[in-house]
Design a protein around this motif. Structure first.
Motif, PDB file in Angstrom:
ATOM      1  N   LEU A 179     -11.459  -4.946  18.826  1.00  0.00           N
ATOM      2  CA  LEU A 179     -10.148  -4.597  18.308  1.00  0.00           C
ATOM      3  C   LEU A 179      -9.508  -3.604  19.272  1.00  0.00           C
ATOM      4  O   LEU A 179     -10.101  -2.571  19.575  1.00  0.00           O
ATOM      5  CB  LEU A 179     -10.259  -3.955  16.925  1.00  0.00           C
ATOM      6  CG  LEU A 179     -11.125  -4.690  15.889  1.00  0.00           C
ATOM      7  CD1 LEU A 179     -11.115  -3.925  14.572  1.00  0.00           C
ATOM      8  CD2 LEU A 179     -10.653  -6.111  15.701  1.00  0.00           C
ATOM      9  N   VAL A 180      -8.303  -3.928  19.753  1.00  0.00           N
ATOM     10  CA  VAL A 180      -7.588  -3.060  20.676  1.00  0.00           C
ATOM     11  C   VAL A 180      -6.259  -2.682  20.030  1.00  0.00           C
ATOM     12  O   VAL A 180      -5.426  -3.557  19.776  1.00  0.00           O
ATOM     13  CB  VAL A 180      -7.360  -3.751  22.038  1.00  0.00           C
ATOM     14  CG1 VAL A 180      -6.644  -2.819  23.000  1.00  0.00           C
ATOM     15  CG2 VAL A 180      -8.688  -4.216  22.634  1.00  0.00           C
ATOM     16  N   PRO A 181      -6.045  -1.391  19.718  1.00  0.00           N
ATOM     17  CA  PRO A 181      -4.798  -0.974  19.069  1.00  0.00           C
ATOM     18  C   PRO A 181      -3.572  -1.283  19.928  1.00  0.00           C
ATOM     19  O   PRO A 181      -3.640  -1.295  21.155  1.00  0.00           O
ATOM     20  CB  PRO A 181      -4.963   0.542  18.917  1.00  0.00           C
ATOM     21  CG  PRO A 181      -6.422   0.798  19.026  1.00  0.00           C
ATOM     22  CD  PRO A 181      -6.962  -0.269  19.926  1.00  0.00           C
ATOM     23  N   CYS A 184      -8.424   1.775  24.527  1.00  0.00           N
ATOM     24  CA  CYS A 184      -9.475   1.996  23.533  1.00  0.00           C
ATOM     25  C   CYS A 184      -9.798   0.666  22.862  1.00  0.00           C
ATOM     26  O   CYS A 184      -8.902  -0.053  22.417  1.00  0.00           O
ATOM     27  CB  CYS A 184      -9.025   3.021  22.502  1.00  0.00           C
ATOM     28  SG  CYS A 184      -8.749   4.648  23.225  1.00  0.00           S
ATOM     29  N   ALA A 185     -11.071   0.326  22.815  1.00  0.00           N
ATOM     30  CA  ALA A 185     -11.537  -0.923  22.208  1.00  0.00           C
ATOM     31  C   ALA A 185     -12.599  -0.572  21.170  1.00  0.00           C
ATOM     32  O   ALA A 185     -13.452   0.283  21.424  1.00  0.00           O
ATOM     33  CB  ALA A 185     -12.098  -1.851  23.281  1.00  0.00           C
ATOM     34  N   PHE A 186     -12.535  -1.242  20.039  1.00  0.00           N
ATOM     35  CA  PHE A 186     -13.417  -0.904  18.930  1.00  0.00           C
ATOM     36  C   PHE A 186     -14.194  -2.129  18.458  1.00  0.00           C
ATOM     37  O   PHE A 186     -13.658  -3.229  18.389  1.00  0.00           O
ATOM     38  CB  PHE A 186     -12.604  -0.324  17.774  1.00  0.00           C
ATOM     39  CG  PHE A 186     -11.863   0.920  18.171  1.00  0.00           C
ATOM     40  CD1 PHE A 186     -12.474   2.157  18.113  1.00  0.00           C
ATOM     41  CD2 PHE A 186     -10.560   0.835  18.642  1.00  0.00           C
ATOM     42  CE1 PHE A 186     -11.798   3.296  18.516  1.00  0.00           C
ATOM     43  CE2 PHE A 186      -9.880   1.975  19.039  1.00  0.00           C
ATOM     44  CZ  PHE A 186     -10.501   3.212  18.979  1.00  0.00           C
ATOM     45  N   THR A 187     -15.452  -1.900  18.108  1.00  0.00           N
ATOM     46  CA  THR A 187     -16.328  -2.959  17.644  1.00  0.00           C
ATOM     47  C   THR A 187     -15.869  -3.511  16.299  1.00  0.00           C
ATOM     48  O   THR A 187     -16.008  -4.689  16.029  1.00  0.00           O
ATOM     49  CB  THR A 187     -17.775  -2.445  17.549  1.00  0.00           C
ATOM     50  OG1 THR A 187     -18.145  -1.939  18.832  1.00  0.00           O
ATOM     51  CG2 THR A 187     -18.736  -3.536  17.163  1.00  0.00           C
ATOM     52  N   TYR A 246      -3.621  -3.922  15.620  1.00  0.00           N
ATOM     53  CA  TYR A 246      -4.505  -4.195  16.750  1.00  0.00           C
ATOM     54  C   TYR A 246      -4.491  -5.671  17.089  1.00  0.00           C
ATOM     55  O   TYR A 246      -4.019  -6.505  16.336  1.00  0.00           O
ATOM     56  CB  TYR A 246      -5.931  -3.725  16.468  1.00  0.00           C
ATOM     57  CG  TYR A 246      -6.559  -4.342  15.243  1.00  0.00           C
ATOM     58  CD1 TYR A 246      -7.147  -5.605  15.285  1.00  0.00           C
ATOM     59  CD2 TYR A 246      -6.572  -3.650  14.028  1.00  0.00           C
ATOM     60  CE1 TYR A 246      -7.725  -6.160  14.165  1.00  0.00           C
ATOM     61  CE2 TYR A 246      -7.147  -4.209  12.901  1.00  0.00           C
ATOM     62  CZ  TYR A 246      -7.724  -5.459  12.973  1.00  0.00           C
ATOM     63  OH  TYR A 246      -8.298  -6.012  11.864  1.00  0.00           O
ATOM     64  N   ARG A 247      -5.051  -5.952  18.228  1.00  0.00           N
ATOM     65  CA  ARG A 247      -5.207  -7.312  18.721  1.00  0.00           C
ATOM     66  C   ARG A 247      -6.692  -7.513  19.010  1.00  0.00           C
ATOM     67  O   ARG A 247      -7.371  -6.586  19.440  1.00  0.00           O
ATOM     68  CB  ARG A 247      -4.389  -7.472  19.996  1.00  0.00           C
ATOM     69  CG  ARG A 247      -4.351  -8.862  20.499  1.00  0.00           C
ATOM     70  CD  ARG A 247      -3.302  -8.990  21.570  1.00  0.00           C
ATOM     71  NE  ARG A 247      -3.370 -10.342  22.067  1.00  0.00           N
ATOM     72  CZ  ARG A 247      -2.872 -10.735  23.194  1.00  0.00           C
ATOM     73  NH1 ARG A 247      -2.222  -9.887  23.949  1.00  0.00           N
ATOM     74  NH2 ARG A 247      -2.996 -11.975  23.575  1.00  0.00           N
TER      75      ARG A 247
END
Length: 177
Positions: free
Chosen positions: A79-81, A100-103, A124-125
């Motif tokens: 997930l990238v805001p 910032c990338a999130f699991t 997010y995308r």
């Protein structure tokens, strides 16, 4: 395994290597010390050689851990805001912008809480990690790295350096000019 756990494991392994081969007890020195030439002829102290070998082993072990985490990142859907214009949101730190990338949503929520921004929406995308590193980072016209789960103990950064991003986007390869 999170970053803190991995770091603790590396430190424990290094400590175990140091204690695995106990050194001989020091003997009291008698008489005059040997001349400096004797030290030069003897070569490096065995402890210095062992420390150098331990350092090389620890560095190789740490490098292997980073490469495993990098492979894991590259294979994930993250997930990238998005910013207010619908582009990827970046956070400046140390003279570099960080994507910032999130699991998962829980990691993004932890990040929003750490920033004190839980009251706003975080659109997010979803992007595959490899695409972020191989396509997105080189496409921007400013130095940019990637921060993976930046507000958690398992967080990691991939700076814009060779080995993480393509050479044309790497700062250590004069790619960003």
């Amino acid at each position: 395994m999170g970053f803190d756990e991995e770091w603790a494991r590396l430190r424990a392994a290094a400590a175990a290597q140091r204690t695995a081969a106990p050194s001989e007890p020091a003997q009291p020195r008698q008489g005059n010390p040997p001349p400096a030439e004797a030290f030069e002829a003897a070569g490096p102290h065995p402890a210095a050689v062992a420390s150098e070998a331990d350092s090389k082993n620890a560095a190789a072990y740490a490098r292997e851990g980073v490469l495993e985490r990098l492979a894991d990142f590259r294979s994930r859907v993250l997930l990238v805001p998005l910013d207010e214009r619908g582009g990827l949101w970046t956070s400046p730190f140390g003279g570099i912008d960080w994507i910032c990338a999130f699991t998962g949503e829980e990691h993004l929520a932890r990040f929003a809480e750490a920033r004190g921004e839980t009251d706003r929406e975080w659109p997010y995308r979803r992007l595959v990690g490899a695409r972020i590193l191989d396509e997105v980072v080189p496409a921007v016209d400013f130095p940019c790295g990637v921060a993976w789960n930046p507000a958690g103990p398992e967080g990691m950064v991939f700076p814009p350096l060779r080995g993480f991003v393509p050479d044309k986007a790497a700062l250590d390869d004069e790619g960003m000019q």
